[in-house]
Each structure stands twice: as C-alpha cells, then as structure tokens.
Write an enzyme that holds these catalytic residues in place. Structure first.
Site, PDB file in Angstrom:
ATOM      1  N   HIS A 235      77.675  88.526 126.997  1.00 61.02           N
ATOM      2  CA  HIS A 235      76.313  88.162 127.445  1.00 61.02           C
ATOM      3  C   HIS A 235      76.290  86.644 127.656  1.00 61.02           C
ATOM      4  O   HIS A 235      77.065  86.118 128.454  1.00 61.02           O
ATOM      5  CB  HIS A 235      75.326  88.677 126.382  1.00 61.02           C
ATOM      6  CG  HIS A 235      73.876  88.610 126.730  1.00 61.02           C
ATOM      7  ND1 HIS A 235      73.401  88.362 127.991  1.00 61.02           N
ATOM      8  CD2 HIS A 235      72.759  88.759 125.946  1.00 61.02           C
ATOM      9  CE1 HIS A 235      72.073  88.370 127.983  1.00 61.02           C
ATOM     10  NE2 HIS A 235      71.655  88.600 126.736  1.00 61.02           N
ATOM     11  N   HIS A 274      78.508  92.369 136.295  1.00 57.94           N
ATOM     12  CA  HIS A 274      77.161  92.436 135.740  1.00 57.94           C
ATOM     13  C   HIS A 274      76.752  93.889 135.643  1.00 57.94           C
ATOM     14  O   HIS A 274      77.107  94.697 136.503  1.00 57.94           O
ATOM     15  CB  HIS A 274      76.170  91.668 136.628  1.00 57.94           C
ATOM     16  CG  HIS A 274      74.912  91.322 135.918  1.00 57.94           C
ATOM     17  ND1 HIS A 274      73.864  92.204 135.818  1.00 57.94           N
ATOM     18  CD2 HIS A 274      74.552  90.204 135.252  1.00 57.94           C
ATOM     19  CE1 HIS A 274      72.899  91.628 135.117  1.00 57.94           C
ATOM     20  NE2 HIS A 274      73.281  90.420 134.759  1.00 57.94           N
ATOM     21  N   ASP A 328      76.664  82.962 134.778  1.00 56.24           N
ATOM     22  CA  ASP A 328      77.466  82.129 133.880  1.00 56.24           C
ATOM     23  C   ASP A 328      78.602  81.411 134.587  1.00 56.24           C
ATOM     24  O   ASP A 328      79.113  80.421 134.075  1.00 56.24           O
ATOM     25  CB  ASP A 328      78.041  82.981 132.739  1.00 56.24           C
ATOM     26  CG  ASP A 328      76.962  83.347 131.745  1.00 56.24           C
ATOM     27  OD1 ASP A 328      76.121  82.483 131.464  1.00 56.24           O
ATOM     28  OD2 ASP A 328      76.955  84.486 131.273  1.00 56.24           O
TER      29      ASP A 328
HETATM   30  N1  ACO Z   1      86.747  91.003 135.054  1.00 52.26           N
HETATM   31  C1  ACO Z   1      87.588  91.994 135.369  1.00 52.26           C
HETATM   32  N2  ACO Z   1      87.203  93.284 135.427  1.00 52.26           N
HETATM   33  C2  ACO Z   1      85.908  93.552 135.180  1.00 52.26           C
HETATM   34  C3  ACO Z   1      84.979  92.556 134.876  1.00 52.26           C
HETATM   35  C4  ACO Z   1      85.455  91.230 134.816  1.00 52.26           C
HETATM   36  N3  ACO Z   1      84.633  90.236 134.506  1.00 52.26           N
HETATM   37  N4  ACO Z   1      83.776  93.111 134.668  1.00 52.26           N
HETATM   38  C5  ACO Z   1      83.937  94.423 134.842  1.00 52.26           C
HETATM   39  N5  ACO Z   1      85.221  94.701 135.156  1.00 52.26           N
HETATM   40  C6  ACO Z   1      85.800  96.020 135.405  1.00 52.26           C
HETATM   41  C7  ACO Z   1      85.849  96.832 134.139  1.00 52.26           C
HETATM   42  O1  ACO Z   1      87.044  96.595 133.437  1.00 52.26           O
HETATM   43  C8  ACO Z   1      85.745  98.228 134.678  1.00 52.26           C
HETATM   44  O2  ACO Z   1      86.995  98.575 135.230  1.00 52.26           O
HETATM   45  P1  ACO Z   1      87.529 100.115 135.220  1.00 52.26           P
HETATM   46  O3  ACO Z   1      86.542 100.854 136.054  1.00 52.26           O
HETATM   47  O4  ACO Z   1      88.889 100.013 135.813  1.00 52.26           O
HETATM   48  O5  ACO Z   1      87.518 100.542 133.780  1.00 52.26           O
HETATM   49  C9  ACO Z   1      84.777  98.087 135.833  1.00 52.26           C
HETATM   50  O6  ACO Z   1      84.883  96.723 136.253  1.00 52.26           O
HETATM   51  C10 ACO Z   1      83.330  98.392 135.477  1.00 52.26           C
HETATM   52  O7  ACO Z   1      82.931  97.549 134.427  1.00 52.26           O
HETATM   53  P2  ACO Z   1      82.009  97.988 133.221  1.00 52.26           P
HETATM   54  O8  ACO Z   1      82.684  97.596 131.952  1.00 52.26           O
HETATM   55  O9  ACO Z   1      81.559  99.396 133.364  1.00 52.26           O
HETATM   56  O10 ACO Z   1      80.767  97.080 133.432  1.00 52.26           O
HETATM   57  P3  ACO Z   1      79.564  96.951 132.412  1.00 52.26           P
HETATM   58  O11 ACO Z   1      78.338  97.144 133.201  1.00 52.26           O
HETATM   59  O12 ACO Z   1      79.712  97.799 131.207  1.00 52.26           O
HETATM   60  O13 ACO Z   1      79.725  95.464 131.914  1.00 52.26           O
HETATM   61  C11 ACO Z   1      79.713  93.132 131.860  1.00 52.26           C
HETATM   62  C12 ACO Z   1      79.108  94.377 132.506  1.00 52.26           C
HETATM   63  C13 ACO Z   1      79.660  93.260 130.333  1.00 52.26           C
HETATM   64  C14 ACO Z   1      78.872  91.941 132.266  1.00 52.26           C
HETATM   65  C15 ACO Z   1      81.179  92.988 132.358  1.00 52.26           C
HETATM   66  O14 ACO Z   1      81.197  92.844 133.754  1.00 52.26           O
HETATM   67  C16 ACO Z   1      81.886  91.810 131.694  1.00 52.26           C
HETATM   68  O15 ACO Z   1      82.360  91.963 130.575  1.00 52.26           O
HETATM   69  N6  ACO Z   1      81.953  90.634 132.375  1.00 52.26           N
HETATM   70  C17 ACO Z   1      82.579  89.458 131.801  1.00 52.26           C
HETATM   71  C18 ACO Z   1      81.647  88.785 130.808  1.00 52.26           C
HETATM   72  C19 ACO Z   1      80.502  88.078 131.475  1.00 52.26           C
HETATM   73  O16 ACO Z   1      80.680  87.311 132.424  1.00 52.26           O
HETATM   74  N7  ACO Z   1      79.290  88.307 130.919  1.00 52.26           N
HETATM   75  C20 ACO Z   1      78.055  87.661 131.417  1.00 52.26           C
HETATM   76  C21 ACO Z   1      77.168  88.674 132.079  1.00 52.26           C
HETATM   77  S1  ACO Z   1      75.735  87.901 132.732  1.00 52.26           S
HETATM   78  C22 ACO Z   1      74.822  87.572 131.403  1.00 52.26           C
HETATM   79  O17 ACO Z   1      74.812  88.231 130.396  1.00 52.26           O
HETATM   80  C23 ACO Z   1      73.997  86.396 131.459  1.00 52.26           C
END
Ligand code: ACO
Length: 391
Positions: A235, A274, A328
C-alpha cells in the site's frame, strides 16, 4: 467471486455468504468523496477530476472540498485555512512523548504511536458527535505535519520546532523539517503531492479506518489503525520501496537486466499495479510530468530518466496484463527531489490521507453499521480433545 447476500425467504436472519478473496469484488461502503474508474483511469474528488485539482487547487481547498462536498467561497477558504492554522501547534505533552521515542524507530512506526498518543491528550477523544469528530479531523490534519517533522528532528538530535501558522501546511512542514522556509516551487511541489494523495475510495487504510470507527470506537483509534495499514509495502509503503529500487539500479544501463530479472523471478516491481486501475493511475500521469519538472529544477534529471526507462520497459513487458505505474512510482522521484529522506515518503502520504481517512469516518458514522465479514472455515470438525498427558 462476487458476494451475494441473499436472504432465504424462510430464514430471514440467515445470510448466505460467498468467497471473495481480498474483497476485490465487494462494495463495502458508500462514499460521496472520491470516484474511481479503474478501466478508464479516472479519479474525481466530489466529481472534480484530479488533474484539474492538481493544477488549480491547494491542499487546504481540497480538504474543504472533501469534507463539505463542494468548493469553498474565498471567504470560506480563508476561514478554513485559519481554523487549520489555529490547530497546527502540538500540546506541550506531545513533545515529551516524542522525546521518549527510540531514535532508531522508523517514522511510520513513530507516527502510529504519536497519533495514538494525541488521542490520550484530547479530552473529547470519545465524543462521537458530528461536531466533535469534525474538530478531531481538523486537529489531526493540522497537527500531523508537526508530529512527523518533530520526530525527524528528535531522531537527529536536533531541537524541536514549532509550526509556522503564517504558512500553509506544506510550507510550515518543510520549514519545521529543514529549518528554512521553502521556495515557492518546493512548497507547491509538496502541496500538489498532498492534493493527489488526499482520498482514494475504499483503499486498504481507509477501509481499516472505517472498520474501526464502525465499532463506535473513536477517531484517534481509527487514524492509528489507518497509519498502521498504510505502512505496508503493498500500500503506501511502496513509495519508499520504489526509491530503494531506483538506488539499487543506479544507472540507465542497468534498468533492463534488473527489471527483467525481477519479472523472471515473479518478484513485484514496486510502484506498478493496482487493485482498481488496470491502466495508468491518473495520479501517476500527473506526477510524471510534474516530477520531471521538479527533478529538472533540482538537478535530479537522472532519477527521472531512470524512472521513465523503467516505465517504458514495464509497459512493454506487463502493460498488456493491466500493470501500469501507480501513484507511488513518480511520487518517489518527486519526494527525493524535494530533499526528503526515503523513510519520510510514506509519512507524507499519511499527512495527506489523514483528510480522506477522517472524512470517511464521519461519512461512516452518518449511516453506520458494524463492518463484520465472515471467514470461510477450512479446518477440521469434531476433533476430540486430547488430555495433555496423552499428547
Ligand atoms: N510487478 C510485477 N507483477 C505484478 C505487479 C508488480 N508491481 N503487480 C501485480 N503483478 C502481477 C501479479 O504477480 C499477478 O501475476 P499472475 O497473474 O501471474 O499471478 C498479476 O499481476 C495480478 O496481480 P494481483 O496480485 O492479482 O493484483 P492485486 O490487485 O492483488 O494487487 C497490488 C495489487 C497489491 C497493488 C500489486 O499490484 C502490487 O503488489 N504492486 C506493487 C506494490 C505497490 O506498488 N503498491 C502500491 C499500490 S497503490 C497504493 O496503495 C497507494
């Protein structure tokens, strides 16, 4: 799977639960504050698009908008700014609390403790009336900058600083932190970041705040919950992780190998992806242009170029999967260019989001119902209790 809470006609009190991991398809609250269209990349505060607000508004005006659901008149804005400035100062006891915090603590751990401590110093902490909660929201938004800045001074062994009620929130904060009044450009840069982070639907920390206030606990408890939730790297903590990554990569020629290695290992690239946006986060769109300007003005062009190269590669590799920069990603470059230390990035987010969190709590209490989902039990049944001697 979507939750459908259908009540069987013959059993009016029994609700059929269904499984929705991460509550991704669950609507758990109504709000009038912000609207997100994740497919089109739209964010509006009270119907006004985020880009117009970032270009034209101030953080103070944005807070008024979120709390009153309309823009203020000139006189109303002046009065609102005055009421915030009248609450900038910390109670004397708060400085004592800050001086007892371990200097090695990170600012987010310290902020969680300081927000909680503020509650112990407010005789109206448990008054859940609308007026009392509006006052607590005002105090929290007004005082959080002094909490963050003074913990930073404390950990560096520097004397405490008082807020400057002649300046806006961004200016007073930067003055406390650095001992110098910021330039107009630096003030504006932080002000814009505060506008962009003020509210964002039912994100994890806002949800956590609403869960806490829905028990009829109190505003300080809800804000403490929210700070703890924001801290996580999935987050608000991601902006710090972005900066760690930029430092690790270091130079443009290393971007390709670094990012490809991460993706190959299925590691997360921080600042991307996201839960709601499946295109570029509109806050990131604005921050990209803005951070380029701030980075150029402060001699941090290399950092911007590095970020841009990562974005281009990620667009090619994972854009088709719906993974794009989030707020971010470019806020890391902006905060670094402003001279803020890495572990102050997430507290900046909290300083702004305090307005969204507290507004949501007031909204929740207007039509409150305890927020209490169910767990799907996946353990065994009818297990016999075994006496200690027989285990
Ligand atoms: N880098 C690489 N791969 C990613 C990323 C990333 N940043 N984000 C998602 N993916 C991939 C996942 O591994 C997943 O792959 P798969 O289908 O092969 O298993 C696919 O994309 C779908 O991702 P989910 O995990 O289902 O996405 P979810 O909605 O649960 O998570 C989240 C969203 C937590 C923001 C995720 O994208 C993440 O961890 N990002 C990095 C952390 C980040 O930047 N957080 C800030 C968010 S904005 C905020 O809170 C202000």
């Amino acid at each position: 799977m979507t939750v459908t809470a259908e009540k069987p006609a013959s059993e009016p009190s029994v609700v059929k639960p269904s499984w929705d991991k991460g509550l991704a398809n669950t609507v758990a609250a109504e709000t009038q504050m912000s609207f997100i269209d994740g497919a089109k990349g739209i964010l509006e505060y009270v119907g006004i698009d985020i880009d117009s607000l970032a270009r034209n508004s101030t953080f103070e005006e944005t807070v008024f908008l979120l709390w009153n659901l309309r823009l203020p008149t000139k006189a109303e804005l002046a009065a609102f700014e005055q009421s915030l400035r009248a609450e900038y100062a910390l109670p004397d006891e708060m400085y004592k609390v800050i001086s007892t915090l371990p200097k090695h603590a990170t600012p987010m751990h310290a902020l969680r403790t300081m927000v909680s401590a503020l509650g112990t110093l407010d005789p109206n902490a448990d008054d859940d009336s609308l007026d009392a909660n509006r006052m607590k929201a005002l105090k929290l938004v007004a005082k959080t900058p002094a909490l963050i800045a003074n913990f930073d001074l404390h950990r560096k062994g520097k004397p405490f600083a008082k807020p400057d009620a002649t300046q806006n929130i961004a200016g007073s904060f930067l003055t406390m932190l650095t001992g110098q009044k910021p330039t107009a450009a630096m003030n504006r840069a932080l002000d814009v970041c505060l506008i962009l982070h003020a509210d964002h639907g039912l994100n994890a920390s806002t949800f956590a705040a609403r869960v806490t206030i829905a028990t009829l606990s109190d505003m300080y408890s809800a804000m403490t919950t929210a700070v703890g939730t924001l801290k996580g790297p999935l987050h608000g903590g991601a902006n710090e992780e972005v900066m760690v990554m930029l430092n690790e990569i270091g130079t443009l020629d290393r971007v390709d190998a670094y990012i490809r290695a991460k993706l190959a290992k299925k590691d997360l690239v921080m600042g991307f992806g996201h839960r709601v946006y499946k295109t570029t986060d509109p806050r990131a769109t604005y921050l990209k242009t803005f951070s380029k300007q701030v980075a150029t003005d402060t001699g941090n062009e290399k950092l911007y170029e590095l970020s841009h190269a990562i974005e281009e590669l990620m667009a090619k590799e994972v854009g088709p999967k719906g993974i794009w920069p989030n707020v971010d990603f470019y806020s890391a470059t902006t905060y670094h260019s402003l001279g803020l230390e890495l572990d102050l990035f997430t507290p900046m987010f909290a300083m702004s989001r305090m307005s969204g969190w507290s507004g949501h709590c007031i909204e929740q209490l207007k039509d409150n119902r305890l927020i209490r989902p169910q767990a799907l039990y996946v353990g065994p049944h009818a297990v016999k209790y075994v006496e200690m001697a027989a285990r």
